[in-house]
Design a protein around this motif. Structure first.
Motif, short mmCIF file in Angstrom:
data_model
loop_
_atom_site.label_atom_id
_atom_site.label_comp_id
_atom_site.label_asym_id
_atom_site.label_seq_id
_atom_site.Cartn_x
_atom_site.Cartn_y
_atom_site.Cartn_z
N GLY B 86 0.82 -1.21 0.00
CA GLY B 86 0.00 0.00 0.00
C GLY B 86 0.85 1.26 0.00
N ALA B 90 1.34 0.53 -4.46
CA ALA B 90 0.05 1.06 -4.86
C ALA B 90 0.09 2.58 -5.06
CB ALA B 90 -1.02 0.69 -3.83
N THR B 91 0.81 3.29 -4.18
CA THR B 91 0.86 4.75 -4.34
C THR B 91 1.61 5.13 -5.61
OG1 THR B 91 2.74 4.74 -2.83
CG2 THR B 91 0.63 5.39 -1.92
N GLU B 126 -7.30 3.24 -7.44
CA GLU B 126 -6.56 2.93 -6.21
C GLU B 126 -7.02 1.61 -5.59
OE1 GLU B 126 -6.91 6.42 -3.77
OE2 GLU B 126 -5.86 7.67 -5.22
N GLU B 127 -8.33 1.38 -5.57
CA GLU B 127 -8.78 0.11 -4.96
C GLU B 127 -8.35 -1.08 -5.80
OE1 GLU B 127 -9.61 0.21 -1.95
OE2 GLU B 127 -9.68 2.41 -2.03
N LYS B 130 -4.59 -1.52 -4.98
CA LYS B 130 -4.40 -2.07 -3.64
C LYS B 130 -4.89 -3.50 -3.57
CE LYS B 130 -6.28 1.66 -1.81
NZ LYS B 130 -7.05 2.40 -0.77
N CYS B 158 -2.99 -2.90 3.62
CA CYS B 158 -2.64 -2.21 2.36
C CYS B 158 -3.17 -0.79 2.40
CB CYS B 158 -3.28 -2.94 1.17
SG CYS B 158 -2.30 -4.28 0.49
N GLY B 159 -4.42 -0.66 2.80
CA GLY B 159 -5.01 0.67 2.86
C GLY B 159 -4.29 1.57 3.85
N PHE B 162 -1.11 2.86 2.29
CA PHE B 162 -1.45 3.87 1.28
C PHE B 162 -1.79 5.19 1.95
CE2 PHE B 162 -2.61 4.56 -3.16
CZ PHE B 162 -3.43 5.67 -3.08
N HIS B 198 -8.90 4.81 3.83
CA HIS B 198 -8.37 3.72 3.01
C HIS B 198 -8.36 2.38 3.74
CE1 HIS B 198 -7.10 6.07 -0.48
NE2 HIS B 198 -6.83 7.04 0.36
N THR B 202 -10.18 -0.56 1.50
CA THR B 202 -9.44 -1.71 1.02
C THR B 202 -9.67 -2.93 1.89
OG1 THR B 202 -7.78 -0.06 0.41
CG2 THR B 202 -7.23 -2.32 0.00
#
Lengths: 190, 293
Positions: B86, B90-91, B126-127, B130, B158-159, B162, B198, B202
């Motif tokens: 995350g 992911a970012t 983003e989802e 992630k 993960c969220g 992020f 987030h 997520t």
């Protein structure tokens, strides 16, 4: 009784799920560029003010009519690419140096943003041979949106102040940095 | 009789998913340094305060998320891996996918893109990114994702990763002037928003993934897919609502002082109450299931 451990699957099909995930990631990241390129219009005609400053838009950058203004002493025109903006402002009769113009423009940012932080300025060449001062900044709008920008101030031969201000949501300016750099390198200063 | 080999840690070099996971996390770390370099020099005093506060926020939140998995604690390496995906992969990949903003602008105009773009593109992009991390963790260590609760834990971590990196960018931009400014920003953005962002979005996406892959033996595929779609849609919808300008227009304009702080908090609760309710229900059902198991 076997001494051999029962291993997880070791056949070639274990690549497939990972490959599928990779395909999804590439579709989400690379697909944006493919779709955007298919929809984008070519760079288009130069925007700006004849004899003062003219910018050739990079592919995907279009003039945002909402940014154009012809106020007293200040004229403004802007290009947009997604959430990124390049705003070109011309200050008639400024009669100041690029450094003084940059300082004044930096001070004006406090009117635009609730919070603003100005980075270290540096001397740059704008267009073919104009001397300018460039500084980065980050600010927060009244809607609590964080914005990062890079402003470049220069002065034309007749003393008109020109500021080219590239902005984007915080963290995403790097994504359009090369486009902005190309446009600043090819800008025509009167 | 021999025991099957379980995957207890993230280090599974025989799994192709492990190399994909590691490559994207490494790519993300490098990419983020590049993307944040423009902001880094502007508010250096913000970084130390930001780092301390986010560590204070992230660590308890991570422990709380893991503690929700009452009957089976997740391996530390997998939990850290989820957080790292995350925070870095992911970012960074979300930055790479910023071109979708331009697509929205081309389709609906620049003004619509500026106001609604974050509510249209960010939740889906983003989802998905992630969620890809949760899928990779499952592929790396299938034995460790054996219930919907596990999906929630990995998705939530993960969220959290992020959100921490996203908050670093925001704090450096908005509140980096003094300790008082940073604390004010922390109170407004993190405490008022708390775990409502987030982590929850997520978490729901993780539950959706786990619903499909762990319930093969007691639910038909069609029902699993339908439930997974509903869970994922709830996460995306919550994210979209948070990013939308609708509720932002109800929020008081800064400076937020006195009773307006109450109004601000009410707006935040309005934004997040439905989503929090869904998640409480979903997590409750998952824990009931795990207790029976």
């Amino acid at each position: 009784m076997s001494d051999r451990p029962t291993l997880a699957r070791h056949d070639g099909r274990r690549w497939l799920p990972a490959a599928a995930v990779l395909a999804v990631i590439l579709a989400v990241t690379g697909g944006a560029g493919v779709v955007a390129a298919a929809l984008e219009r070519p760079g288009g005609a130069r925007v700006g003010f004849e004899g003062v400053v003219e910018v050739a838009p990079e592919e995907g950058w279009v003039e945002d009519p909402g940014l154009r203004s012809d106020g007293t002493g200040v004229r403004r025109v802007g290009l947009a690419h997604g959430a990124a903006r390049l705003v070109v402002s011309a200050f008639a009769g400024a009669g100041v140096s690029p450094h003084e113009l940059a300082v004044g423009y930096a001070a004006s940012l406090e009117d635009r943003f609730v919070e603003v932080r100005i980075g270290r300025p540096q001397v740059v060449v704008v267009g073919e041979a104009s001397v300018g001062v460039r500084f980065p900044y980050v600010g927060t709008t009244a809607d609590r949106v964080a914005v990062e920008g890079v402003a470049t101030a220069t002065v034309t031969g007749d003393g008109t102040g020109v500021v080219l201000d590239a902005t984007a949501p915080a963290g995403s300016l790097a994504g359009v940095a090369s486009d902005v750099a190309d446009m600043l390198a090819s800008v025509e200063i009167g | 009789m021999t025991a099957p080999v379980g995957h207890r840690s993230i280090g599974q070099p025989r799994e192709p998913a492990f190399w994909l996971f590691a490559a994207f996390v490494a790519y993300g770390a490098v990419r983020l340094v590049e993307a944040l370099s423009g902001i880094a020099g502007i508010a250096p005093s913000a970084w130390a305060a930001t780092g301390v506060l986010l560590a204070l926020y992230a660590a308890p939140a991570a422990v709380l998320v893991v503690e929700l998995d009452l009957y089976e604690r997740e391996p530390v390496s997998l939990a850290f891996g989820a957080f790292a995906w995350g925070a870095f992969a992911a970012t960074a990949l979300a930055l790479d996918a910023s071109g979708w903003d331009a697509v929205v602008a081309e389709l609906f105009g620049a003004d619509v893109a500026a106001r609604w773009g974050p509510a249209i593109t960010a939740p889906l992009v983003e989802e998905t990114l992630k969620g890809a991390g949760v899928v990779l963790l499952y592929l790396i260590a299938r034995d460790e994702v054996d219930d919907v609760m596990d999906g929630f834990v990995y998705g939530a971590l993960c969220g959290l990763g992020f959100a921490v990196v996203e908050d670093v960018v925001f704090f450096a931009a908005a509140f980096g002037g003094s300790a008082a400014d940073v604390l004010d920003g922390f109170a407004v953005r993190v405490i008022a928003g708390g775990l409502y962002g987030h982590v929850l979005y997520t978490g729901l996406v993780g539950m959706a993934i786990a619903e499909v892959v762990t319930r093969r033996h007691d639910r038909p595929l069609r029902r699993r897919l339908a439930l997974a779609a509903a869970l994922a849609a709830a996460g995306v919808a919550g994210h979209a609502l948070w990013n939308s300008p609708i509720l932002a227009s109800l929020a008081p304009s800064p400076p937020i002082e006195g009773l307006e702080r109450v109004r601000w908090l009410l707006v935040v609760l309005l934004r997040t109450a439905p989503l929090l309710g869904v998640v409480v229900l979903a997590v409750g059902l998952a824990r009931r299931r795990e207790r029976r198991w």
